[in-house]
Design a protein around this motif. Structure first.
Motif, PDB file in Angstrom:
ATOM      1  N   GLU A  53       0.841  -1.193   0.000  1.00 51.00           N
ATOM      2  CA  GLU A  53       0.000   0.000   0.000  1.00 51.00           C
ATOM      3  C   GLU A  53       0.877   1.245   0.000  1.00 51.00           C
ATOM      4  O   GLU A  53       1.750   1.397   0.842  1.00 51.00           O
ATOM      5  N   ARG A  54       0.618   2.116  -0.976  1.00 53.40           N
ATOM      6  CA  ARG A  54       1.354   3.380  -1.058  1.00 53.40           C
ATOM      7  C   ARG A  54       0.362   4.525  -0.969  1.00 53.40           C
ATOM      8  O   ARG A  54      -0.754   4.430  -1.473  1.00 53.40           O
ATOM      9  N   TYR A  71      -4.242   8.911   6.483  1.00 54.98           N
ATOM     10  CA  TYR A  71      -3.589   8.289   5.339  1.00 54.98           C
ATOM     11  C   TYR A  71      -4.513   8.374   4.133  1.00 54.98           C
ATOM     12  O   TYR A  71      -5.677   7.994   4.198  1.00 54.98           O
ATOM     13  N   ALA A  72      -3.985   8.880   3.024  1.00 54.40           N
ATOM     14  CA  ALA A  72      -4.724   8.949   1.766  1.00 54.40           C
ATOM     15  C   ALA A  72      -4.042   8.014   0.766  1.00 54.40           C
ATOM     16  O   ALA A  72      -2.849   8.178   0.481  1.00 54.40           O
ATOM     17  N   PRO A  73      -4.741   7.020   0.245  1.00 50.72           N
ATOM     18  CA  PRO A  73      -4.116   6.029  -0.636  1.00 50.72           C
ATOM     19  C   PRO A  73      -3.771   6.588  -2.015  1.00 50.72           C
ATOM     20  O   PRO A  73      -4.467   7.458  -2.532  1.00 50.72           O
ATOM     21  N   LEU A  74      -2.697   6.062  -2.590  1.00 53.73           N
ATOM     22  CA  LEU A  74      -2.299   6.376  -3.959  1.00 53.73           C
ATOM     23  C   LEU A  74      -2.269   5.120  -4.824  1.00 53.73           C
ATOM     24  O   LEU A  74      -2.352   5.204  -6.039  1.00 53.73           O
ATOM     25  N   GLY A  77      -6.127  -0.661  -4.486  1.00 56.43           N
ATOM     26  CA  GLY A  77      -6.409  -1.603  -3.413  1.00 56.43           C
ATOM     27  C   GLY A  77      -6.097  -1.078  -2.026  1.00 56.43           C
ATOM     28  O   GLY A  77      -6.413  -1.720  -1.027  1.00 56.43           O
ATOM     29  N   SER A  78      -5.490   0.062  -1.926  1.00 52.61           N
ATOM     30  CA  SER A  78      -5.174   0.648  -0.635  1.00 52.61           C
ATOM     31  C   SER A  78      -6.413   1.384  -0.108  1.00 52.61           C
ATOM     32  O   SER A  78      -7.143   2.000  -0.867  1.00 52.61           O
ATOM     33  N   GLN A  79      -6.617   1.305   1.191  1.00 48.11           N
ATOM     34  CA  GLN A  79      -7.783   1.919   1.821  1.00 48.11           C
ATOM     35  C   GLN A  79      -7.366   3.145   2.626  1.00 48.11           C
ATOM     36  O   GLN A  79      -6.335   3.130   3.285  1.00 48.11           O
ATOM     37  N   ASP A 107      -0.489  -0.441  11.222  1.00 46.80           N
ATOM     38  CA  ASP A 107      -0.812   0.944  10.901  1.00 46.80           C
ATOM     39  C   ASP A 107       0.455   1.795  10.864  1.00 46.80           C
ATOM     40  O   ASP A 107       0.395   3.009  10.974  1.00 46.80           O
ATOM     41  N   GLU A 108       1.605   1.150  10.678  1.00 46.79           N
ATOM     42  CA  GLU A 108       2.885   1.860  10.603  1.00 46.79           C
ATOM     43  C   GLU A 108       3.211   2.200   9.160  1.00 46.79           C
ATOM     44  O   GLU A 108       3.089   1.361   8.271  1.00 46.79           O
ATOM     45  N   ALA A 109       3.655   3.415   8.952  1.00 43.24           N
ATOM     46  CA  ALA A 109       4.043   3.885   7.622  1.00 43.24           C
ATOM     47  C   ALA A 109       5.541   4.167   7.613  1.00 43.24           C
ATOM     48  O   ALA A 109       6.128   4.516   8.636  1.00 43.24           O
ATOM     49  N   VAL A 110       6.130   4.015   6.444  1.00 43.85           N
ATOM     50  CA  VAL A 110       7.550   4.281   6.244  1.00 43.85           C
ATOM     51  C   VAL A 110       7.667   5.249   5.077  1.00 43.85           C
ATOM     52  O   VAL A 110       7.003   5.062   4.050  1.00 43.85           O
ATOM     53  N   ARG A 111       8.490   6.275   5.224  1.00 47.73           N
ATOM     54  CA  ARG A 111       8.668   7.237   4.133  1.00 47.73           C
ATOM     55  C   ARG A 111       9.174   6.547   2.894  1.00 47.73           C
ATOM     56  O   ARG A 111       9.992   5.648   2.954  1.00 47.73           O
ATOM     57  N   SER A 112       8.671   6.978   1.737  1.00 48.33           N
ATOM     58  CA  SER A 112       9.104   6.378   0.483  1.00 48.33           C
ATOM     59  C   SER A 112       9.863   7.403  -0.346  1.00 48.33           C
ATOM     60  O   SER A 112      10.074   8.525   0.094  1.00 48.33           O
ATOM     61  N   GLY A 113      10.250   6.997  -1.533  1.00 48.84           N
ATOM     62  CA  GLY A 113      11.003   7.872  -2.417  1.00 48.84           C
ATOM     63  C   GLY A 113      12.481   7.875  -2.054  1.00 48.84           C
ATOM     64  O   GLY A 113      12.926   7.123  -1.184  1.00 48.84           O
TER      65      GLY A 113
END
Length: 163
Positions: A53-54, A71-74, A77-79, A107-113
């Protein structure tokens, strides 16, 4: 009689030299393995994003160790989620929006890019610096030590600049 004593002395010096080389080599390799191990826990989510999920997180509040926000999905399938947790670092500020990858089943997010990739590999940068000291002092391999040390500095500098 002095000839056998000299060859025995040379043999013991060679064994000690090999022992030092083996011990310091093992320490340097262990340091590097520990750096990769510490980095991979986060880097795998950032680098291998297929099927994950991104989305984006707008940081609403920050605590001592974490920040959170909606969290806003990009990705397909991401919610959307009302609240996800992002590790607090110097580069995470309240009110800003960050692109993230969600860790599976949490519910943990990791910075991307690029910033997320470089930040994930910061422990390896520190391990490279530490291993360079061991390689220079214990193995007496100054060129290899310079390569390790400069690689660590480059990685840490790139992470600092991009984050």
């Amino acid at each position: 009689m002095p000839a056998p004593a000299l060859s025995s002395r040379q043999a013991s010096v060679a064994v000690l030299r090999f022992g030092r080389f083996a011990a310091m080599g093992a320490v340097a390799v262990l340091i590097l393995i520990a750096g990769v191990w510490a980095s991979w826990g986060t880097a795998q989510h950032v680098m291998l994003t297929k099927g994950r999920e991104r989305g984006t997180v707008e940081v609403a509040r920050c605590g001592q160790d974490t920040c959170s926000g909606p969290y806003a999905p990009l990705s397909e399938g991401s919610q959307p989620r009302a609240r996800v947790v992002l590790e607090k670092s110097v580069a995470v500020e309240r009110g800003r929006t960050y692109t993230v990858v969600m860790k599976p089943g949490s519910d943990e997010a990791v910075r991307s890019g690029p910033a997320g990739v470089l930040y994930a590999w910061v422990p390896l940068g520190g391990a490279l610096l530490l291993a360079s000291v061991v390689v220079a002092g214990g193995l007496l391999r100054t060129r290899a030590a310079w390569v390790l040390g400069l690689s660590g500095v480059a990685l840490l500098t790139a992470a600092f600049v991009t984050v």
